[in-house]
Write an enzyme that holds these catalytic residues in place. Structure first.
Site, PDB file in Angstrom:
ATOM      1  N   GLU A 295     -21.908 -18.745  16.764  1.00  0.00           N
ATOM      2  CA  GLU A 295     -22.611 -20.236  17.627  1.00  0.00           C
ATOM      3  C   GLU A 295     -24.069 -20.611  17.216  1.00  0.00           C
ATOM      4  O   GLU A 295     -24.127 -21.253  16.964  1.00  0.00           O
ATOM      5  CB  GLU A 295     -23.529 -19.928  19.355  1.00  0.00           C
ATOM      6  CG  GLU A 295     -22.434 -20.784  20.284  1.00  0.00           C
ATOM      7  CD  GLU A 295     -23.213 -21.282  21.655  1.00  0.00           C
ATOM      8  OE1 GLU A 295     -24.546 -20.866  21.465  1.00  0.00           O
ATOM      9  OE2 GLU A 295     -22.036 -21.366  22.816  1.00  0.00           O
ATOM     10  N   HIS A 324      -3.862   0.665  21.118  1.00  0.00           N
ATOM     11  CA  HIS A 324      -2.186   1.197  21.695  1.00  0.00           C
ATOM     12  C   HIS A 324      -2.018  -1.104  21.663  1.00  0.00           C
ATOM     13  O   HIS A 324      -1.021  -1.163  22.497  1.00  0.00           O
ATOM     14  CB  HIS A 324      -2.173   1.676  23.030  1.00  0.00           C
ATOM     15  CG  HIS A 324      -2.407   2.591  23.007  1.00  0.00           C
ATOM     16  ND1 HIS A 324      -1.877   4.165  22.464  1.00  0.00           N
ATOM     17  CD2 HIS A 324      -3.597   3.435  22.855  1.00  0.00           C
ATOM     18  CE1 HIS A 324      -1.982   5.243  21.998  1.00  0.00           C
ATOM     19  NE2 HIS A 324      -3.637   4.262  22.860  1.00  0.00           N
ATOM     20  N   LYS A 438     -19.319 -30.913  26.117  1.00  0.00           N
ATOM     21  CA  LYS A 438     -20.211 -31.402  27.151  1.00  0.00           C
ATOM     22  C   LYS A 438     -20.030 -33.044  27.504  1.00  0.00           C
ATOM     23  O   LYS A 438     -19.697 -33.510  28.796  1.00  0.00           O
ATOM     24  CB  LYS A 438     -21.202 -30.994  27.528  1.00  0.00           C
ATOM     25  CG  LYS A 438     -21.852 -29.318  27.367  1.00  0.00           C
ATOM     26  CD  LYS A 438     -23.625 -28.943  26.535  1.00  0.00           C
ATOM     27  CE  LYS A 438     -23.924 -27.572  26.786  1.00  0.00           C
ATOM     28  NZ  LYS A 438     -25.170 -27.744  26.745  1.00  0.00           N
TER      29      LYS A 438
HETATM   30  O1  PA5 Z   1     -26.553 -19.801  23.556  1.00  0.00           O
HETATM   31  C1  PA5 Z   1     -27.105 -21.028  24.198  1.00  0.00           C
HETATM   32  O2  PA5 Z   1     -27.767 -21.422  23.837  1.00  0.00           O
HETATM   33  C2  PA5 Z   1     -26.235 -21.053  25.432  1.00  0.00           C
HETATM   34  O3  PA5 Z   1     -24.833 -20.764  25.832  1.00  0.00           O
HETATM   35  C3  PA5 Z   1     -26.432 -21.347  27.061  1.00  0.00           C
HETATM   36  O4  PA5 Z   1     -27.293 -21.022  26.779  1.00  0.00           O
HETATM   37  C4  PA5 Z   1     -25.886 -22.202  27.239  1.00  0.00           C
HETATM   38  O5  PA5 Z   1     -25.177 -23.508  26.736  1.00  0.00           O
HETATM   39  C5  PA5 Z   1     -26.619 -22.459  28.692  1.00  0.00           C
HETATM   40  O6  PA5 Z   1     -27.971 -23.264  28.401  1.00  0.00           O
HETATM   41  P1  PA5 Z   1     -28.188 -24.042  29.748  1.00  0.00           P
HETATM   42  O7  PA5 Z   1     -29.516 -22.656  30.001  1.00  0.00           O
HETATM   43  O8  PA5 Z   1     -29.270 -25.023  29.513  1.00  0.00           O
HETATM   44  O9  PA5 Z   1     -28.031 -24.139  31.225  1.00  0.00           O
END
Ligand code: PA5
Length: 469
Positions: A295, A324, A438
């Site tokens: 990310e 394996h 999303k």
């Molecule tokens: O690293 C990130 O920003 C994402 O993985 C968020 O943690 C995830 O989308 C969850 O978001 P939120 O805390 O708003 O529910």
């Protein structure tokens, strides 16, 4: 340095080991040092000016105290602690539990110091339904920790709505209030509004800290503390690593070396970064790393707005299991990967094998041998084999797996990611590409305001039978 440490070992990427075609020469290391050293300085400056608040989490004056006080109460109150969250609100919690608590923690009450822990980071109805069947008649002994900065994340919100309904129907408004702890934004957002209305106990998701950098905040710390993990020592480990990753001497800074080596190999076409722990307890650290790396570094545009489409692909593997399954590919497939092993010097315990059956003398080499020795021998053997095929190998060596070294590991990789982001010249802290999926989910689920998106998606909803075989 402290009693227990982790170390970054990089000899097996050097030219003397891999040769000039795949190894890094001393001249190339000098170039990397020249390029990276000013970035370390810049990152240190940015930290001072408050641009990377995750760096200061191990020093927070309030969070550890608040977490420990609440955790002590929750340990008295519940037999089951359930985390509802996803992505950065779940992966660190899972990694901490796998690393620092026994394998059979949930099953064996003698092996645990707190309630059972469940972390749900999906919306699979069969999985969640099975859990609901089991938890239904013990709700008053169960605390649900809903973790969401926004409160709008569909998966977490969906789980919350199920649990809310169940609690209200079975325990009434008081039970609903008592059995939920929220970890969310202190001021704004959907979960904050629900929390204020219901009167849940709550902890903060810190401002300016993205989910994937939040494991050392109340997001990751509460479930750890509730389950008996020593969070003070975890944070102490992170502070120790802070000193090491702030060093402006490139060759003394493990995060700088790590980031630079990964960046260098990316330019040379090795765009897959495999993390392979040889220790079950470290297995979910590689899962946590996978999100952090993907990310943070997978970006379409650079900081000047140019389309660059960069990002190394993180892959997690497990030794010896994946010897394996994947090592055939890793040795003889394309030489497009950098391997990082996680290795443990001293396991918490060892298991000694039994005698050799007389009818199988070929197993004699295992008789009365140590399982820890076998695991570490297999790590060395795999690394040796990969090197024969000129595959670059790094190792993070843990003195032992304990809160101190796990805290060091989190901090090392967070800062490595920041520096890698600078080398790639991208913003490592946003995730714009996650948004479209999303929004499309909102549209498909009929959320108001997403009607235009719903129209655009409609053609994709129909399965075209001409392509269905
Ligand atoms: O690293 C990130 O920003 C994402 O993985 C968020 O943690 C995830 O989308 C969850 O978001 P939120 O805390 O708003 O529910």
């Amino acid at each position: 340095m402290s009693a227990k440490n982790i170390y970054f070992y990089y000899k097996n990427v050097c030219e003397e080991i891999l040769g000039p075609e795949h190894g890094i020469t001393s001249g190339q290391f000098a170039e990397l040092a020249k390029k990276t050293a000013p970035l370390i300085e810049r990152l240190n400056q940015e930290r001072k000016s408050g641009k990377t608040p995750y760096r200061d989490l191990p020093y927070h004056p309030r969070y550890p105290k608040e977490v420990k006080e609440l955790a002590a109460r929750l340990q008295q109150e519940c037999e089951n602690f359930v985390v509802l969250g996803i992505g950065g609100s779940a992966l660190g919690n899972i990694a901490l539990q796998t690393a620092l608590n026994p394998y059979l923690y949930n099953l064996d009450s003698k092996q645990r110091k707190g309630p059972r822990l469940f972390v749900f980071d999906n919306v699979d109805p069969v999985q969640f339904g099975s859990f609901l069947d089991w938890i239904g008649d013990q709700l008053n002994k169960t605390v649900f920790n809903v973790i969401s900065k926004s409160g709008q994340t569909a998966e977490t919100a969906a789980q919350f709505l199920v649990i809310r309904q169940m609690l209200l129907e079975r325990l009434g408004p008081e039970g609903y209030k008592k059995q939920i702890v929220a970890t969310t934004d202190p001021k704004k957002g959907t979960l904050r509004a629900i929390t204020d209305k219901a009167g849940f106990r709550a902890l903060e998701v810190p401002d300016g800290v993205g989910g994937r950098f939040s494991v050392l905040s109340p997001v990751g710390l509460l479930s750890a503390a509730v389950c008996g993990i020593d969070i003070e020592t975890l944070l102490e480990g992170a502070r120790q690593m802070d000193e090491r990753v702030s060093r402006t001497d490139f060759f003394a800074n493990p995060a700088a070396l790590n980031a630079a080596i990964q960046w260098h190999y990316y330019q040379r076409g090795k765009r897959i970064s495999v993390m392979m722990p040889y220790c079950h307890a470290l297995k979910d650290l590689s899962d946590w790393y996978r999100q952090l790396w993907a990310e943070s570094l997978g970006k379409k545009t650079d900081l000047d707005g140019r389309a660059v489409f960069v990002g190394p692909t993180p892959v997690n593997a497990l030794g010896t299991t994946d010897q394996h399954s994947r090592v055939q590919l890793y040795r003889e497939g394309p030489n497009d990967k950098v391997f990082t092993f996680l290795q443990v010097k001293q396991f918490k315990r060892d298991v000694v094998m039994g005698d050799c059956p007389p009818e199988a003398p070929e197993l004699g080499y295992l008789a009365r041998a140590s399982m820890a020795k076998l695991l570490n021998s297999e790590k060395l053997a795999t690394e040796y084999a990969l090197i024969q095929d000129k595959r670059p190998c790094l190792t993070v060596i843990f003195d032992s797996v304990c809160p101190e070294t796990v805290g060091q590991f989190f901090y090392l990789y967070e800062v490595t990611t920041s520096l890698a982001g600078m080398l790639f010249h991208i913003n490592a802290y946003d995730q714009p590409a996650v948004e479209l999926g999303k929004e499309a989910t909102f549209a498909l689920m009929g959320r108001a305001g997403y009607e235009e998106m719903a129209k655009k998606i409609r053609p994709f909803q129909e399965t075209d039978s001409r392509y269905l075989v």
